[in-house]
Design an enzyme around this catalytic site. Sequence first.
Site, PDB file in Angstrom:
ATOM      1  N   LEU F  76       0.807  -1.212   0.000  1.00 59.91           N
ATOM      2  CA  LEU F  76       0.000   0.000   0.000  1.00 59.91           C
ATOM      3  C   LEU F  76       0.848   1.274   0.000  1.00 59.91           C
ATOM      4  CD1 LEU F  76      -2.828  -1.280   2.333  1.00 59.91           C
ATOM      5  CD2 LEU F  76      -2.628  -1.460  -0.141  1.00 59.91           C
ATOM      6  N   CYS F  77       2.143   1.165  -0.270  1.00 61.62           N
ATOM      7  CA  CYS F  77       2.995   2.344  -0.423  1.00 61.62           C
ATOM      8  C   CYS F  77       2.843   2.933  -1.829  1.00 61.62           C
ATOM      9  CB  CYS F  77       4.466   1.967  -0.190  1.00 61.62           C
ATOM     10  SG  CYS F  77       4.907   1.921   1.553  1.00 61.62           S
ATOM     11  N   HIS F  78       2.938   4.244  -1.905  1.00 57.87           N
ATOM     12  CA  HIS F  78       2.853   4.944  -3.184  1.00 57.87           C
ATOM     13  C   HIS F  78       4.211   4.916  -3.896  1.00 57.87           C
ATOM     14  CE1 HIS F  78      -0.337   6.625  -0.682  1.00 57.87           C
ATOM     15  NE2 HIS F  78      -0.979   6.885  -1.797  1.00 57.87           N
ATOM     16  N   MET F 113       8.621   4.494   5.255  1.00 55.59           N
ATOM     17  CA  MET F 113       8.719   3.091   4.837  1.00 55.59           C
ATOM     18  C   MET F 113       9.948   2.871   3.948  1.00 55.59           C
ATOM     19  SD  MET F 113       6.433   1.762   6.606  1.00 55.59           S
ATOM     20  CE  MET F 113       7.052   0.143   6.151  1.00 55.59           C
ATOM     21  N   GLU F 114      10.326   3.896   3.170  1.00 59.27           N
ATOM     22  CA  GLU F 114      11.521   3.788   2.334  1.00 59.27           C
ATOM     23  C   GLU F 114      12.765   3.653   3.223  1.00 59.27           C
ATOM     24  OE1 GLU F 114       8.884   5.553   1.651  1.00 59.27           O
ATOM     25  OE2 GLU F 114       8.430   4.787  -0.358  1.00 59.27           O
ATOM     26  N   ASP F 128      23.152 -12.161   5.629  1.00 59.50           N
ATOM     27  CA  ASP F 128      23.504 -13.124   4.574  1.00 59.50           C
ATOM     28  C   ASP F 128      25.013 -13.332   4.479  1.00 59.50           C
ATOM     29  OD1 ASP F 128      23.092 -14.744   2.185  1.00 59.50           O
ATOM     30  OD2 ASP F 128      23.795 -13.035   1.030  1.00 59.50           O
TER      31      ASP F 128
END
Lengths: 160, 160, 160, 160, 160, 160
Positions: F76-78, F113-114, F128
Amino acid sequence: MSETLTHLDSNGNAHMIDVSDKDVTKRTATARSVVKMLPETLKKVIEGGLPKGDVLATVRIAGIQAAKKTPELIPLCHPLMLTKITVGINVLDDCRIEILCTCALSGKTGVEMEALTGASVAALTLYDMCKAVDKGITIVETSLLEKHGGKSGSWSVNNG
Amino acid sequence: MSETLTHLDSNGNAHMIDVSDKDVTKRTATARSVVKMLPETLKKVIEGGLPKGDVLATVRIAGIQAAKKTPELIPLCHPLMLTKITVGINVLDDCRIEILCTCALSGKTGVEMEALTGASVAALTLYDMCKAVDKGITIVETSLLEKHGGKSGSWSVNNG
Amino acid sequence: MSETLTHLDSNGNAHMIDVSDKDVTKRTATARSVVKMLPETLKKVIEGGLPKGDVLATVRIAGIQAAKKTPELIPLCHPLMLTKITVGINVLDDCRIEILCTCALSGKTGVEMEALTGASVAALTLYDMCKAVDKGITIVETSLLEKHGGKSGSWSVNNG
Amino acid sequence: MSETLTHLDSNGNAHMIDVSDKDVTKRTATARSVVKMLPETLKKVIEGGLPKGDVLATVRIAGIQAAKKTPELIPLCHPLMLTKITVGINVLDDCRIEILCTCALSGKTGVEMEALTGASVAALTLYDMCKAVDKGITIVETSLLEKHGGKSGSWSVNNG
Amino acid sequence: MSETLTHLDSNGNAHMIDVSDKDVTKRTATARSVVKMLPETLKKVIEGGLPKGDVLATVRIAGIQAAKKTPELIPLCHPLMLTKITVGINVLDDCRIEILCTCALSGKTGVEMEALTGASVAALTLYDMCKAVDKGITIVETSLLEKHGGKSGSWSVNNG
Amino acid sequence: MSETLTHLDSNGNAHMIDVSDKDVTKRTATARSVVKMLPETLKKVIEGGLPKGDVLATVRIAGIQAAKKTPELIPLCHPLMLTKITVGINVLDDCRIEILCTCALSGKTGVEMEALTGASVAALTLYDMCKAVDKGITIVETSLLEKHGGKSGSWSVNNG
């Protein structure tokens, strides 16, 4: 040695339309895909019981994510920054489910292909989740319902 | 402190089918999308003259590229290594163009969704290249024609 | 109403080669890109001081990531599961940097395009990190050095 | 317990340039890649007959799609919304094909890397479609021809 | 002119591990992420009422899609064909939600990073859907719980 | 025949927030992930000697690339055009490494969010590269440190 000898290009070659000098305006579009299925499949879509689980939420998320991917999928579409994507799901008569996708942005080009891609991939996802129980399931329509904004203004399927 | 108190999962939750223990067999599938347009649009598809250029090659490449992207687009599809993707384009009567997409692989799960995604995105690309001259253009069908391989064997739209 | 009236396909249409029936063998390929720059740029690549920072590590990661993306970039390449990707960087004489990319897998088709794509994108990344200080920087070669495996066996640039 | 004890960063670390405070201006760039092949390969590119089919359309679409993917491929490039991408193909003397890619946008940073990436991937696609008949085919140049816009203004390969 | 003068590589350079000669075995891994939130946020996750809607289905789909994208995100991971991805969601005490992601495949390398990436992105999606009502929401743990298969055999967090 | 009979939507359905009418302002956010490892692993991160090579550069590039991919990962991020992404790496006491990711843009929605996605994927990449020598390595925190811009103004973890 590097002068051009022969152009292999002609007017017929695929190219993105240059929108550099177009105005930034608010643009919206709504598209729909309609999926026809067996009565018992429709029952499972509404009440649950499909082998891959929660169909409506998966369809909605798939449509939203696909609308964002339109410029990756449709070669001559411009990259865009959508400010709104919604996916709605309705049951029509005759065992048909309608998926509506609406997109909006402020930009230099319209968002019809984004709405159509969102609706199409949502419909394919519905197909994917039902196909184990309904091999003949079919997407019977994908079309634009309306668009607004830009130089050509508003258009809707009902009054052109 | 970390013991589970409440499961928020139920049988209805979306999940990929576990195909870990399925056999690797050759699988193929063919899907089609049909696009209906105005007579003058069809003429331009066949003879050239659309504003975005060479429509048939663009449609074909878009379909091939989209078939490879199926697991990115359809949330519960498995990643696959397709060994064959073809996109064919035919003119039907009544101003309709048929796009056929065939996919094949040796793998643990079928390729119906890959063929359907290839056909759908090819049809959306055809739509994109015609929409400037034909606002009512519509994808009137997307469906599976046949599939072969895997435990459930062969199926075709004509004899189930 | 749906019988085919006209095929819009011909032998000349773009298509992925069908590798369904090819054998799975170990295949490797090595490609290189060579970038020519000013002496003072080369000095900064080796000793540091470029405006975007650590150039060699960025070039290497970019090449590895790009090799994995080959089937997304080159339309008629098959999806593959590479088992090895390496990117090496050497200084040649005459202010040139050579980028070597080697790929390997067990599969049905060769990995030349993967090695070439890895080398090319690594070279473009080197270009990107140097261009602020060297506007004339140029990629002067991208070519295959050798490949092994598959029906056609081994080939190298030196003995065909 | 969380105070910083040691910074593992230094001025040499890779980072995107901060363009937050740059002006939005119209920017364009044109790059080219040149591919050298055998005379009989060039004949097939022009007249048809390559095993993977229609080479020029495939090259053009691959270049357009790759230009859009530049920020995914080149790690320190900014995401951009290109408003124009064209790919042109010319035959030069000495069995060489030149691919020109022009990109434009209104934005805060230049589009050189987008034009270079478009030209490079188009050239790799040409390579892919010819390699079955011409193992020594080589990309002999990838370079920027000109750029316009932004604080540094216009630059071209001929007059710096 | 092209002999190598200086290698810019050393043992410390980033590279994918070569797994070409490893055996294909069944491999599974389970990872978890734990998200801590306010009591009223947890209530809305369970009972509904968050501004972006249906949180649990969105979290599950995001985790499944992210696990497939692992080789695009983690530079030195190999491309893999996962045969199973599940995302489970549990409420723990102390206002914590646990996301479990399990992946499986038959392949040459383990799937720990796929399970960890799926769990992490699912947790970020939970964060995204709650952040408007809970600015201090935090992912308090992301770790591997167990893995099976491959040369190193089984491992679990409890008995090493 | 196509009138809507039943809406399958409700207020609880997942949807992107419509930001079409929000103001374009400068927005920044900083997030962090903290990774705890064994003393001998930390030594190798700092001094070199890990089996996959140069860990810090790989972590940084992975974080930058992941921040750009946020709208692909978080449903739901733009889509956004980030103008700045930085990834910093610090050693904390108690064998912990802190990854800081800062993002900025001029846009209609925030970049929390980025920043969080960049920090998370950088931490997964660190994981990793260390996991072969440290099976119990754990990401012990991912959280937002501060954000600025937009209607809600500035927020930081310390003074809310």
